[in-house]
Design an enzyme around this catalytic site. Structure first.
Site, PDB file in Angstrom:
ATOM      1  N   ASP A   1       7.725  -9.068 -33.078  1.00 40.79           N
ATOM      2  CA  ASP A   1       7.797 -10.227 -33.966  1.00 40.79           C
ATOM      3  C   ASP A   1       8.532  -9.766 -35.234  1.00 40.79           C
ATOM      4  OD1 ASP A   1       7.354 -12.174 -35.897  1.00 40.79           O
ATOM      5  OD2 ASP A   1       5.297 -12.577 -35.242  1.00 40.79           O
TER       6      ASP A   1
ATOM      7  N   ARG B   1      15.983 -15.107 -24.330  1.00 39.90           N
ATOM      8  CA  ARG B   1      16.631 -16.311 -23.787  1.00 39.90           C
ATOM      9  C   ARG B   1      17.755 -16.751 -24.751  1.00 39.90           C
ATOM     10  NH1 ARG B   1      12.044 -20.909 -25.376  1.00 39.90           N
ATOM     11  NH2 ARG B   1      12.999 -21.377 -27.393  1.00 39.90           N
TER      12      ARG B   1
ATOM     13  N   TYR C   1      15.799 -24.713 -42.469  1.00 40.68           N
ATOM     14  CA  TYR C   1      16.777 -23.966 -41.664  1.00 40.68           C
ATOM     15  C   TYR C   1      18.036 -23.661 -42.479  1.00 40.68           C
ATOM     16  CZ  TYR C   1      19.475 -22.928 -37.381  1.00 40.68           C
ATOM     17  OH  TYR C   1      20.232 -22.335 -36.390  1.00 40.68           O
TER      18      TYR C   1
ATOM     19  N   LYS D   1      19.601 -20.082 -43.463  1.00 37.86           N
ATOM     20  CA  LYS D   1      20.909 -19.622 -42.975  1.00 37.86           C
ATOM     21  C   LYS D   1      21.902 -19.415 -44.120  1.00 37.86           C
ATOM     22  CE  LYS D   1      19.856 -19.485 -38.541  1.00 37.86           C
ATOM     23  NZ  LYS D   1      19.821 -18.228 -37.786  1.00 37.86           N
TER      24      LYS D   1
ATOM     25  N   GLY E   1      15.157 -11.557 -30.578  1.00 41.11           N
ATOM     26  CA  GLY E   1      15.098 -12.911 -29.998  1.00 41.11           C
ATOM     27  C   GLY E   1      15.999 -13.048 -28.782  1.00 41.11           C
TER      28      GLY E   1
ATOM     29  N   SER F   1      24.701 -19.836 -38.722  1.00 41.92           N
ATOM     30  CA  SER F   1      24.813 -21.190 -38.164  1.00 41.92           C
ATOM     31  C   SER F   1      25.832 -21.920 -39.025  1.00 41.92           C
ATOM     32  CB  SER F   1      23.455 -21.892 -38.285  1.00 41.92           C
ATOM     33  OG  SER F   1      23.584 -23.290 -38.133  1.00 41.92           O
TER      34      SER F   1
ATOM     35  N   ASN G   1      19.293 -11.906 -34.340  1.00 45.42           N
ATOM     36  CA  ASN G   1      19.506 -13.211 -33.702  1.00 45.42           C
ATOM     37  C   ASN G   1      18.267 -14.107 -33.730  1.00 45.42           C
ATOM     38  OD1 ASN G   1      20.711 -15.123 -31.485  1.00 45.42           O
ATOM     39  ND2 ASN G   1      18.769 -14.378 -30.641  1.00 45.42           N
TER      40      ASN G   1
HETATM   41  P1  NAI Z   1      16.053 -20.217 -28.669  1.00 45.43           P
HETATM   42  O1  NAI Z   1      14.885 -20.938 -29.244  1.00 45.43           O
HETATM   43  O2  NAI Z   1      16.589 -20.653 -27.343  1.00 45.43           O
HETATM   44  O3  NAI Z   1      15.723 -18.642 -28.568  1.00 45.43           O
HETATM   45  C1  NAI Z   1      15.199 -17.952 -29.669  1.00 45.43           C
HETATM   46  C2  NAI Z   1      14.483 -16.704 -29.195  1.00 45.43           C
HETATM   47  O4  NAI Z   1      13.935 -16.055 -30.357  1.00 45.43           O
HETATM   48  C3  NAI Z   1      13.310 -16.985 -28.254  1.00 45.43           C
HETATM   49  O5  NAI Z   1      13.342 -16.107 -27.144  1.00 45.43           O
HETATM   50  C4  NAI Z   1      12.077 -16.754 -29.134  1.00 45.43           C
HETATM   51  O6  NAI Z   1      10.939 -16.290 -28.405  1.00 45.43           O
HETATM   52  C5  NAI Z   1      12.591 -15.697 -30.107  1.00 45.43           C
HETATM   53  N1  NAI Z   1      11.825 -15.662 -31.360  1.00 45.43           N
HETATM   54  C6  NAI Z   1      11.350 -16.707 -32.085  1.00 45.43           C
HETATM   55  N2  NAI Z   1      10.652 -16.262 -33.136  1.00 45.43           N
HETATM   56  C7  NAI Z   1      10.699 -14.903 -33.105  1.00 45.43           C
HETATM   57  C8  NAI Z   1      10.163 -13.870 -33.911  1.00 45.43           C
HETATM   58  N3  NAI Z   1       9.373 -14.149 -34.983  1.00 45.43           N
HETATM   59  N4  NAI Z   1      10.414 -12.583 -33.589  1.00 45.43           N
HETATM   60  C9  NAI Z   1      11.159 -12.278 -32.496  1.00 45.43           C
HETATM   61  N5  NAI Z   1      11.675 -13.215 -31.674  1.00 45.43           N
HETATM   62  C10 NAI Z   1      11.452 -14.515 -31.978  1.00 45.43           C
HETATM   63  O7  NAI Z   1      17.176 -20.262 -29.797  1.00 45.43           O
HETATM   64  P2  NAI Z   1      18.779 -20.083 -29.723  1.00 45.43           P
HETATM   65  O8  NAI Z   1      19.372 -21.426 -29.708  1.00 45.43           O
HETATM   66  O9  NAI Z   1      19.136 -19.104 -28.689  1.00 45.43           O
HETATM   67  O10 NAI Z   1      19.034 -19.461 -31.174  1.00 45.43           O
HETATM   68  C11 NAI Z   1      19.310 -18.091 -31.407  1.00 45.43           C
HETATM   69  C12 NAI Z   1      19.885 -17.940 -32.798  1.00 45.43           C
HETATM   70  O11 NAI Z   1      21.080 -18.713 -32.907  1.00 45.43           O
HETATM   71  C13 NAI Z   1      18.957 -18.445 -33.903  1.00 45.43           C
HETATM   72  O12 NAI Z   1      19.051 -17.602 -35.038  1.00 45.43           O
HETATM   73  C14 NAI Z   1      19.510 -19.805 -34.218  1.00 45.43           C
HETATM   74  O13 NAI Z   1      19.208 -20.217 -35.520  1.00 45.43           O
HETATM   75  C15 NAI Z   1      21.001 -19.577 -34.023  1.00 45.43           C
HETATM   76  N6  NAI Z   1      21.789 -20.774 -33.781  1.00 45.43           N
HETATM   77  C16 NAI Z   1      21.498 -21.632 -32.746  1.00 45.43           C
HETATM   78  C17 NAI Z   1      22.271 -22.778 -32.566  1.00 45.43           C
HETATM   79  C18 NAI Z   1      21.978 -23.760 -31.476  1.00 45.43           C
HETATM   80  O14 NAI Z   1      22.591 -24.845 -31.499  1.00 45.43           O
HETATM   81  N7  NAI Z   1      21.127 -23.473 -30.525  1.00 45.43           N
HETATM   82  C19 NAI Z   1      23.397 -23.093 -33.448  1.00 45.43           C
HETATM   83  C20 NAI Z   1      23.607 -22.139 -34.486  1.00 45.43           C
HETATM   84  C21 NAI Z   1      22.820 -21.027 -34.637  1.00 45.43           C
END
Ligand code: NAI
Length: 261
Positions: free
Chosen positions: A71, A23, A164, A168, A20, A151, A98
């Site tokens: 994926d 981005r 979620y 987590k 992931g 998280s 991630n």
């Molecule tokens: P985001 O939505 O900006 O990026 C997530 C990325 O994962 C995207 O590029 C997406 O295409 C990819 N993705 C989604 N499903 C996928 C799959 N089945 N296989 C491979 N890639 C996949 O999310 P963000 O905010 O960067 O989150 C990253 C991690 O951090 C996640 O695990 C999220 O739960 C965790 N997190 C985020 C927080 C926040 O406030 N944004 C807070 C705490 C944890």
């Protein structure tokens, strides 16, 4: 024996696979490893974005980086990704689980399909990735480091994140079970729990002016978290400096959970 095995190799240029990572936080983690001269594989369900991200890393940091469509819910795709990464960059030293999703639906209104999908990506995906990558680490006998991005929802939640938080909270315990299973092989497992972060996942909420005030008063350091805040901690966890750190979570929330509302 054991002491030496617990260290990921001292020489830089480790090979790091981050799911992931096209981005958001994943990309921030990729940047942090690239900055410390490691070779980075960006795996993402959005293969085109993953390739673009890898190109950005190569031109910004002059490191080897590749982008792969993967994926994390598809075990065969992960197998193929790991093979492709090892052929292009060498054996994987560090895995960062991630990839995650967060649909935000109120608990009583959430469909079983939504609940299951979140569990598939956030909890089952890391299980597949960890088993597949760790099997190769064990074979090489070179140790390794596996990082799970959880998280604050591993401990706290709200009515809009029943899926979620289940994922987590479960991921936190998955990390501990793998830490026990893999420790004898010199593989350390840890979690990083980001606090309030600004990414595409959460921008719709935190970019509202009324919520900016909440951040100022409730987060000790007075600002929202950014992807590079998580990246630095992951680089530490993968380094020999963290050679005795395993089976634990590092919360990275700017002091948010130190206060009692
Ligand atoms: P985001 O939505 O900006 O990026 C997530 C990325 O994962 C995207 O590029 C997406 O295409 C990819 N993705 C989604 N499903 C996928 C799959 N089945 N296989 C491979 N890639 C996949 O999310 P963000 O905010 O960067 O989150 C990253 C991690 O951090 C996640 O695990 C999220 O739960 C965790 N997190 C985020 C927080 C926040 O406030 N944004 C807070 C705490 C944890």
């Amino acid at each position: 024996g054991v002491t030496k095995e617990f260290l990921v190799s001292e020489n830089q240029q480790r090979v790091v696979l981050i799911t992931g990572a096209a981005r958001g936080i994943g990309y921030g983690i990729a940047e942090a490893f690239a900055k410390s001269s490691d070779r980075v594989a960006v795996a993402d369900v959005d293969g085109e974005a993953a390739k673009q991200a890898a190109q950005r890393l190569t031109s910004a940091f002059s490191v080897q980086a590749i982008g792969v469509a993967c994926d994390v819910t598809k075990r065969s795709a992960i197998d193929a990704t790991v093979t492709q990464v090892e052929e292009a960059l060498g054996p994987i030293d560090v895995l960062v689980n991630n990839a995650g999703i967060c649909p935000f639906v109120e608990a009583m209104k959430m469909s079983p399909e939504t609940f299951t999908k979140t569990l598939d990506v956030n909890l089952v995906g890391p299980f597949h990735c960890t088993q597949i990558v760790a099997a190769r680490m064990i074979e090489r006998k070179a140790g390794g480091s596996i990082i799970f991005i959880t998280s604050l929802n591993e401990d706290f939640t709200n009515p809009g994140q029943v899926d979620y938080a289940s994922s987590k909270g479960g991921l936190r315990m998955q990390m501990k079970a793998f830490a026990l299973a893999l420790g004898p092989h010199g593989i350390r497992c840890n979690a990083v729990a980001p606090g309030i972060m600004l990414t595409d996942m959460t921008a719709h909420h935190w970019e509202k002016p009324e919520n900016a005030a909440y951040i100022k008063t409730r987060v000790a350091v007075g600002r929202i978290g950014l992807p590079h805040d998580i990246g630095g901690v992951c680089v530490f966890l993968a380094s020999p400096a963290a050679g005795y750190v395993s089976g634990t979570t590092i919360t990275v929330d700017g002091g948010f959970t130190a206060s009692c509302p």
